[in-house]
Scaffold this motif. Structure first.
Motif, PDB file in Angstrom:
ATOM      1  N   VAL A   1       0.896  -1.175  -0.048  1.00 54.41           N
ATOM      2  CA  VAL A   1       0.031   0.111   0.098  1.00 54.41           C
ATOM      3  C   VAL A   1       0.855   1.126   0.115  1.00 54.41           C
ATOM      4  N   ALA A   2       1.919   1.113   0.641  1.00 52.87           N
ATOM      5  CA  ALA A   2       2.891   2.335   0.756  1.00 52.87           C
ATOM      6  C   ALA A   2       3.431   2.516  -0.686  1.00 52.87           C
ATOM      7  N   GLU A   3       3.768   1.564  -1.373  1.00 51.72           N
ATOM      8  CA  GLU A   3       4.290   1.651  -2.844  1.00 51.72           C
ATOM      9  C   GLU A   3       3.365   2.157  -3.512  1.00 51.72           C
ATOM     10  N   ASN A   4       2.132   1.855  -3.306  1.00 55.32           N
ATOM     11  CA  ASN A   4       1.051   2.302  -4.282  1.00 55.32           C
ATOM     12  C   ASN A   4       1.081   4.065  -4.017  1.00 55.32           C
ATOM     13  N   LYS A   5       1.085   4.290  -2.536  1.00 56.42           N
ATOM     14  CA  LYS A   5       0.994   5.657  -2.384  1.00 56.42           C
ATOM     15  C   LYS A   5       2.143   6.492  -3.017  1.00 56.42           C
TER      16      LYS A   5
ATOM     17  N   MET B   1      -6.350  -2.964   1.463  1.00 56.14           N
ATOM     18  CA  MET B   1      -6.942  -2.201   2.678  1.00 56.14           C
ATOM     19  C   MET B   1      -7.900  -3.048   3.294  1.00 56.14           C
ATOM     20  N   ASN B   2      -8.549  -3.947   2.921  1.00 54.59           N
ATOM     21  CA  ASN B   2      -9.680  -4.489   3.559  1.00 54.59           C
ATOM     22  C   ASN B   2      -9.026  -5.509   4.534  1.00 54.59           C
ATOM     23  N   THR B   3      -7.843  -6.132   4.046  1.00 53.74           N
ATOM     24  CA  THR B   3      -6.986  -6.849   4.926  1.00 53.74           C
ATOM     25  C   THR B   3      -6.549  -6.087   5.931  1.00 53.74           C
ATOM     26  N   LEU B   4      -5.898  -4.838   5.818  1.00 53.35           N
ATOM     27  CA  LEU B   4      -5.433  -3.982   6.918  1.00 53.35           C
ATOM     28  C   LEU B   4      -6.560  -3.789   7.877  1.00 53.35           C
ATOM     29  N   VAL B   5      -7.901  -3.385   7.293  1.00 59.28           N
ATOM     30  CA  VAL B   5      -9.057  -3.031   8.325  1.00 59.28           C
ATOM     31  C   VAL B   5      -9.510  -4.187   9.236  1.00 59.28           C
ATOM     32  N   ALA B   6      -9.256  -5.326   8.524  1.00 58.50           N
ATOM     33  CA  ALA B   6      -9.706  -6.668   9.056  1.00 58.50           C
ATOM     34  C   ALA B   6      -8.843  -6.833  10.322  1.00 58.50           C
ATOM     35  N   ALA B   7      -7.625  -6.647  10.227  1.00 54.45           N
ATOM     36  CA  ALA B   7      -6.507  -6.878  11.322  1.00 54.45           C
ATOM     37  C   ALA B   7      -6.395  -5.880  12.336  1.00 54.45           C
TER      38      ALA B   7
ATOM     39  N   ALA C   1     -13.903   3.867   7.503  1.00 52.27           N
ATOM     40  CA  ALA C   1     -14.260   5.203   7.260  1.00 52.27           C
ATOM     41  C   ALA C   1     -13.026   5.840   6.533  1.00 52.27           C
ATOM     42  N   LEU C   2     -11.677   5.604   6.728  1.00 54.41           N
ATOM     43  CA  LEU C   2     -10.569   6.025   6.282  1.00 54.41           C
ATOM     44  C   LEU C   2     -10.377   5.550   4.992  1.00 54.41           C
ATOM     45  N   LYS C   3     -10.855   4.370   4.562  1.00 51.78           N
ATOM     46  CA  LYS C   3     -10.657   3.794   3.232  1.00 51.78           C
ATOM     47  C   LYS C   3     -11.990   4.455   2.324  1.00 51.78           C
ATOM     48  N   LYS C   4     -12.815   4.667   2.961  1.00 49.37           N
ATOM     49  CA  LYS C   4     -13.959   5.454   2.146  1.00 49.37           C
ATOM     50  C   LYS C   4     -13.513   6.706   1.725  1.00 49.37           C
ATOM     51  N   ASP C   5     -12.823   7.584   2.666  1.00 53.63           N
ATOM     52  CA  ASP C   5     -12.295   8.938   2.427  1.00 53.63           C
ATOM     53  C   ASP C   5     -11.551   8.949   0.959  1.00 53.63           C
TER      54      ASP C   5
ATOM     55  N   VAL D   1      -3.477  11.571  -1.623  1.00 52.48           N
ATOM     56  CA  VAL D   1      -2.283  10.868  -1.207  1.00 52.48           C
ATOM     57  C   VAL D   1      -2.308  11.435   0.363  1.00 52.48           C
ATOM     58  N   ALA D   2      -2.844  12.409   0.797  1.00 48.49           N
ATOM     59  CA  ALA D   2      -3.169  12.695   2.318  1.00 48.49           C
ATOM     60  C   ALA D   2      -3.936  11.474   2.989  1.00 48.49           C
ATOM     61  N   LYS D   3      -5.050  11.315   2.071  1.00 48.01           N
ATOM     62  CA  LYS D   3      -5.873  10.379   2.839  1.00 48.01           C
ATOM     63  C   LYS D   3      -5.136   8.727   2.880  1.00 48.01           C
ATOM     64  N   LEU D   4      -4.640   8.717   1.815  1.00 47.04           N
ATOM     65  CA  LEU D   4      -3.989   7.196   2.146  1.00 47.04           C
ATOM     66  C   LEU D   4      -2.758   7.173   3.060  1.00 47.04           C
ATOM     67  N   GLY D   5      -2.077   8.464   3.289  1.00 46.59           N
ATOM     68  CA  GLY D   5      -1.081   8.316   4.340  1.00 46.59           C
ATOM     69  C   GLY D   5      -1.966   8.351   5.726  1.00 46.59           C
ATOM     70  N   GLU D   6      -3.049   8.865   5.843  1.00 49.43           N
ATOM     71  CA  GLU D   6      -3.761   8.817   7.094  1.00 49.43           C
ATOM     72  C   GLU D   6      -4.256   7.121   7.427  1.00 49.43           C
ATOM     73  N   PHE D   7      -4.390   6.677   6.328  1.00 48.37           N
ATOM     74  CA  PHE D   7      -4.877   5.241   6.531  1.00 48.37           C
ATOM     75  C   PHE D   7      -3.703   4.367   6.641  1.00 48.37           C
ATOM     76  N   ILE D   8      -2.463   4.806   6.273  1.00 53.39           N
ATOM     77  CA  ILE D   8      -1.465   3.699   6.517  1.00 53.39           C
ATOM     78  C   ILE D   8      -0.932   4.089   7.962  1.00 53.39           C
ATOM     79  N   ALA D   9      -1.105   5.254   8.310  1.00 46.61           N
ATOM     80  CA  ALA D   9      -0.537   5.452   9.826  1.00 46.61           C
ATOM     81  C   ALA D   9      -1.683   4.948  10.758  1.00 46.61           C
ATOM     82  N   PHE D  10      -2.777   4.670  10.233  1.00 49.29           N
ATOM     83  CA  PHE D  10      -4.107   4.053  11.023  1.00 49.29           C
ATOM     84  C   PHE D  10      -3.380   2.497  11.221  1.00 49.29           C
ATOM     85  N   ALA D  11      -3.263   1.911   9.826  1.00 43.10           N
ATOM     86  CA  ALA D  11      -2.908   0.555   9.922  1.00 43.10           C
ATOM     87  C   ALA D  11      -1.691  -0.064  10.496  1.00 43.10           C
ATOM     88  N   THR D  12      -0.862   0.998  10.718  1.00 46.09           N
ATOM     89  CA  THR D  12       0.500   0.389  11.341  1.00 46.09           C
ATOM     90  C   THR D  12       0.357   0.538  12.605  1.00 46.09           C
TER      91      THR D  12
END
Length: 208
Positions: free
Chosen positions: A112-116, A150-156, A165-169, A197-208
């Motif tokens: 996901v970080a590479e996608n970002k 992203m679904n995998t990270l949400v489930a974990a 919600a972060l994924k939807k944004d 890019v900003a929203k994806l960064g928020e999601f990655i911060a949440f997942a880690t």
């Protein structure tokens, strides 16, 4: 009134008048082309005959195919990972590698970080240069498996509601960027690219 006429093929000059000169020039051109055409036909026939002879020679020396029956062999996952894809008794996600690709959380995060990174650099670069087709294609490449990752990270995660919600944004911003690219609106495309890019960064911060 006499006129000098040059044929295009041979460059030979013909002296004639009116209608007769034109007729003679046509005849000369036809005669000049006939030998060339005949030579080409003869060369073509010669090449075809040579090809048939070579093919016949190869057929005469053909080696038979040896058939091997592997049904009696046991599947070996350790030494031949392809055997796992052949085992119809396994779950399809396991056979296709989806389960293994999402078993390691850090590996999923790195994808996901590479996608970002590529949305931040490659997609933006195409938008900056107004290469709309390439911007669309690059965006599609990055979104290929991102939703599943992203679904995998949400489930974990411990807060699945916030993760969803972060994924939807993020995908809302991506949809807006994609629409702006289709409309060739550079200002809006850059705006939503930055937001994505900003929203994806928020999601990655949440997942880690």
């Amino acid at each position: 009134m006499q006129s000098m006429m040059l044929t295009r093929k041979s460059g030979a000059a013909l002296v004639g008048s009116g209608r007769g000169a034109s007729a003679r020039s046509v005849v000369v051109r036809a005669q000049a082309q006939e030998p060339t055409s005949s030579r080409r036909q003869m060369l073509g026939f010669a090449g075809l005959a040579a090809g048939l002879l070579v093919g016949a020679n190869q057929s005469a020396h053909a080696i038979g195919i040896e058939l091997i029956d592997d049904k009696s062999k046991k599947l070996d996952y350790n030494n031949n990972i392809a055997d796992q894809a052949r085992d119809v008794d396994l779950d399809n996600n396991l056979r296709t590698g989806r389960t293994q690709a999402r078993a390691d959380k850090q590996f999923v995060v790195s994808r996901v970080a590479e996608n970002k990174k590529r949305i931040e650099t490659d997609v933006k670069g195409y938008i900056d240069s107004k290469a709309w087709y390439f911007a669309t294609q690059e965006l599609r490449r990055q979104l290929g498996n991102m939703s599943l990752d992203m679904n995998t990270l949400v489930a974990a995660s411990s807060d699945k509601k916030q993760g969803a919600a972060l994924k939807k944004d993020f995908f809302t911003a991506v949809d807006n960027m994609d629409f702006a690219i289709k409309k060739k609106d550079q200002a809006k495309a850059l705006k939503y690219q930055e937001e994505s890019v900003a929203k994806l960064g928020e999601f990655i911060a949440f997942a880690t």
